[in-house]
Design a protein around this motif. Structure first.
Motif, PDB file in Angstrom:
ATOM      1  N   PRO A 439      48.733 -21.248 -13.638  1.00 47.25           N
ATOM      2  CA  PRO A 439      48.139 -19.946 -13.987  1.00 47.25           C
ATOM      3  C   PRO A 439      46.741 -19.703 -13.410  1.00 47.25           C
ATOM      4  O   PRO A 439      46.324 -18.551 -13.352  1.00 47.25           O
ATOM      5  N   ALA A 440      46.036 -20.733 -12.988  1.00 49.66           N
ATOM      6  CA  ALA A 440      44.690 -20.501 -12.474  1.00 49.66           C
ATOM      7  C   ALA A 440      44.295 -21.636 -11.547  1.00 49.66           C
ATOM      8  O   ALA A 440      44.648 -22.796 -11.794  1.00 49.66           O
ATOM      9  N   ARG A 441      43.562 -21.303 -10.494  1.00 49.21           N
ATOM     10  CA  ARG A 441      43.102 -22.328  -9.559  1.00 49.21           C
ATOM     11  C   ARG A 441      41.662 -22.042  -9.140  1.00 49.21           C
ATOM     12  O   ARG A 441      41.185 -20.922  -9.253  1.00 49.21           O
ATOM     13  N   ILE A 442      41.019 -23.093  -8.680  1.00 51.84           N
ATOM     14  CA  ILE A 442      39.652 -22.951  -8.176  1.00 51.84           C
ATOM     15  C   ILE A 442      39.714 -22.478  -6.721  1.00 51.84           C
ATOM     16  O   ILE A 442      40.591 -22.895  -5.965  1.00 51.84           O
ATOM     17  N   ILE A 443      38.793 -21.597  -6.359  1.00 53.48           N
ATOM     18  CA  ILE A 443      38.595 -21.281  -4.946  1.00 53.48           C
ATOM     19  C   ILE A 443      37.088 -21.117  -4.721  1.00 53.48           C
ATOM     20  O   ILE A 443      36.443 -20.324  -5.392  1.00 53.48           O
ATOM     21  N   VAL A 444      36.572 -21.968  -3.846  1.00 56.36           N
ATOM     22  CA  VAL A 444      35.127 -22.002  -3.601  1.00 56.36           C
ATOM     23  C   VAL A 444      34.892 -21.938  -2.094  1.00 56.36           C
ATOM     24  O   VAL A 444      35.586 -22.621  -1.337  1.00 56.36           O
ATOM     25  N   PRO A 445      33.938 -21.114  -1.639  1.00 54.61           N
ATOM     26  CA  PRO A 445      33.689 -21.011  -0.205  1.00 54.61           C
ATOM     27  C   PRO A 445      33.322 -22.364   0.408  1.00 54.61           C
ATOM     28  O   PRO A 445      32.521 -23.109  -0.155  1.00 54.61           O
ATOM     29  N   ALA A 446      33.934 -22.668   1.554  1.00 52.06           N
ATOM     30  CA  ALA A 446      33.643 -23.856   2.370  1.00 52.06           C
ATOM     31  C   ALA A 446      33.991 -25.178   1.689  1.00 52.06           C
ATOM     32  O   ALA A 446      33.569 -26.234   2.130  1.00 52.06           O
ATOM     33  N   LEU A 447      34.745 -25.110   0.603  1.00 56.54           N
ATOM     34  CA  LEU A 447      35.143 -26.348  -0.083  1.00 56.54           C
ATOM     35  C   LEU A 447      36.504 -26.808   0.464  1.00 56.54           C
ATOM     36  O   LEU A 447      37.399 -25.995   0.636  1.00 56.54           O
ATOM     37  N   PRO A 448      36.656 -28.116   0.745  1.00 53.55           N
ATOM     38  CA  PRO A 448      37.963 -28.595   1.213  1.00 53.55           C
ATOM     39  C   PRO A 448      39.093 -28.195   0.262  1.00 53.55           C
ATOM     40  O   PRO A 448      38.914 -28.215  -0.966  1.00 53.55           O
TER      41      PRO A 448
END
Lengths: 467, 161
Positions: A439-448
């Motif tokens: 239901p939810a995931r992390i998304i962070v700029p420039a993160l592998p």
């Protein structure tokens, strides 16, 4: 053309008396004068059967210091980029949290620094470059090895302790680059035939190679420069096969003693190697692209578009492989936020009711593939504030996935507070698919990619950066 | 580097800088070897490392050099220039053959469909063997090279007449 046609059948032989001043200190003197002199002389006088015959069999008139130096120059420019992007990759995984693999690397790493979130394409480009350039340089590496292979079979293998040490470091150089190519290629294609830990082997293999590479460059750079100056590039590129002859005999023994006729010019050989590099590049670069161009990575795993529609982009680790089932991600799913003793629990409806933010960000993987998608969800900094952590120093994100190397990841302060760092609930306007982290995931700029944790269960905001 | 060969240079066979640089490089490798000695499968890593060099020098190189020598004998391409008025076909075979061999080696796991389980876990898809795709690629490369040969040969003939 002002130059007269080159008459290449030269009878000149270098007169090597004692130590050639241009070679002083490079361990290439031809005479066995080093200690213990008897040993080196004996070695020279007792070649194994066939050793001298091999020496007479080299025929290609193309081999010589100039050609070797051209390949050397390309690698001298290209390989440091591969090395640096590889080390950056390690830094991107947050070694300060003990989550970069392998863990105990001692002093063999870049100085510690906080991996930035901007530019958002940083990891996509650095890792994409690492893999694509690594593959593109394969033909150059093989060509370079072809150009120096007579030295491998030359007898005696050494005439001094200096040459012996240099030989040993050459074994590390050649073994190192081929080991890195082999393990890297197998990893990008998910075929772990080698049966050892990829991260450990590829990381330490890189250091062995890098050390040997630095040694080699330090010893050979003057030789490369003088060889490149010996024949102007432009002149060489105007010369067809019919007028291509050997370079003058060289003290390094690269030039064939009895060369045959040229079946290809040096221009032709360099064009061939360049063309093969372009071919490999053309068959790989598609794995960083979206849309129909992805298909051009014909033979790479990420040349396939897994489906159509908003969730039709490549998956890294399927829900089935992670052991995440629909019953655990259904209506019973809760997100638990903790900070300094406080606990906040939210279900998906409550998360959707919070202010939503949309950002187009890439997902990039260690195998060099990447994709850019439009993600919608709650800003991580809003969640931190909700949990009562205003300026967290770090956050530990845990997945529903119980086992697996990447079932949790620690985020740095800048990665929590970036305006585009999200707990994504939707992608391209629709709910995330289970394989993409519903239901939810992390998304962070420039993160592998593997640290953009999927199927998030808990986020623990911390005041300290410590693990 | 030493201007005049001192005792070290004569005995060692090179200047002091050479010694520092080579020993420095080998020291890093030594440190790594000690660090890896305790790893599970350390022996395998060593085998792959040394094996990679041996596989290249004693298998891959003799294989492609031998194939090329055979091809040249077969085509009787042992002189620098082909017979007058003829276009030599040698490089029109060499180039696509080399491209075929190289792509086969580089994309071997995909072409042979190796590592099915890890592939499925990573991508969520069944691994499709790409042998057919690769064969099409090879056919295209040979066809393009053959076409280039035909054009060159036709031009040469036209120029002669």
């Amino acid at each position: 053309m002002a130059r007269p046609p080159i008459h290449w059948r030269s009878d000149r032989r270098p007169t090597i008396t004692g130590r050639d001043p241009t070679l002083a200190g490079r361990g290439t003197s031809r005479e066995a004068t080093a200690f213990p002199r008897r040993l080196w002389r004996a070695l020279e006088r007792h070649p194994p059967p066939g050793a001298l015959a091999i020496g007479r069999r080299w025929r290609s008139p193309l081999r010589g210091p100039w050609l070797t130096s051209v390949f050397g120059l390309v690698l001298l420019i290209g390989l440091p980029l591969v090395i640096i992007t590889g080390l950056l990759d390690y830094a991107a995984y947050g070694p300060q949290f003990g989550q970069a693999l392998p863990r105990n690397v001692g002093w063999l790493r870049l100085p510690p620094f906080e991996w930035p979130t901007r530019p958002a394409w940083l990891f996509r480009v650095s890792q994409g470059l690492h893999v694509i350039l690594g593959i593109v340089l394969i033909p150059v590496v093989l060509a370079k090895l072809w150009s120096v292979i007579p030295k491998l079979f030359a007898w005696p293998p050494a005439r001094s302790a200096a040459q012996l040490l240099e030989r040993l470091s050459l074994l590390l150089l050649v073994g190192g680059i081929l080991f890195q190519i082999a393990t890297g290629l197998l990893n990008t294609q998910y075929a772990y035939l080698f049966g050892f830990d990829f991260y450990t082997a590829h990381y330490f293999g890189a250091w062995v190679f890098t050390a040997a590479f630095v040694t080699h460059v330090a010893l050979k750079l003057p030789r490369m420069i003088s060889a490149l100056r010996s024949r102007p590039f432009r002149t060489e590129f105007r010369r067809g096969a019919a007028v291509t002859g050997p370079e003058p005999p060289d003290p390094d023994g690269l030039v064939a003693p009895r060369p045959g006729p040229a079946t290809v010019s040096r221009r032709g050989a360099l064009t061939l190697v360049g063309g093969l590099s372009l071919l490999l590049g053309g068959l790989t670069v598609g794995q960083t692209m979206d849309g129909p161009l992805r298909r051009t990575a014909l033979l790479m795993p990420r040349g396939r578009q897994p489906g159509t529609g908003p969730n039709g982009f490549p998956v890294n680790r399927s829900a089935a492989a992670a052991g995440v089932t629909e019953e655990r991600t259904g209506p019973g799913w809760r997100l638990t936020l903790t900070a300094a003793g406080r606990t906040v629990t939210l279900d998906r409806q409550q998360l959707l009711a919070l202010p939503q933010h949309t950002a187009t960000l890439p997902i990039a993987c260690v195998e060099g593939w990447s994709t850019s998608q439009t993600w919608t969800g709650v800003r991580l900094r809003d969640l931190a504030a909700l949990a009562g952590a205003g300026q967290p120093a770090s956050a530990l994100v845990r997945s529903l996935e119980r086992t697996g190397l990447f079932n949790q990841a620690q985020l740095q302060s800048n990665q929590i507070l970036d305006r585009d760092s999200l707990l994504a609930l939707k992608v391209n306007g629709t709910d995330l698919a289970l394989d993409h982290g519903y239901p939810a995931r992390i998304i962070v700029p420039a993160l592998p990619g593997v640290h953009c944790t999927k199927w998030v269960a808990t986020i623990d905001f911390r005041d300290t950066a410590g693990g | 580097m030493a201007e005049s060969p001192g005792r070290l240079s004569t005995g060692y066979g090179a200047g002091p800088l050479h010694l520092v640089v080579t020993v420095g490089g080998l020291a890093v490798a030594g440190w790594v070897a000690l660090r890896l000695a305790g790893e599970p499968n350390a022996g395998r890593i060593l085998v792959w490392f040394v094996g990679a060099a041996i596989a290249h020098d004693l298998v891959l190189f003799p294989l492609y050099a031998g194939t090329d020598a055979g091809l040249r004998r077969l085509l009787r391409a042992t002189t620098a220039t082909p017979a007058p008025g003829r276009v030599r076909i040698l490089n029109h075979i060499r180039v696509p053959a080399l491209a075929a061999g190289l792509t086969f080696l580089v994309y071997l796991p995909g072409i042979l469909g190796l590592g099915k389980v890890t592939y499925q876990a990573a991508t969520g898809q069944h691994r499709r063997q790409l042998l057919g795709d690769w064969l099409v690629l090879v056919a295209v490369l040979f066809a393009a090279s053959g076409l280039a040969y035909a054009v060159r040969a036709a031009r040469r003939t036209r120029r002669r007449t």
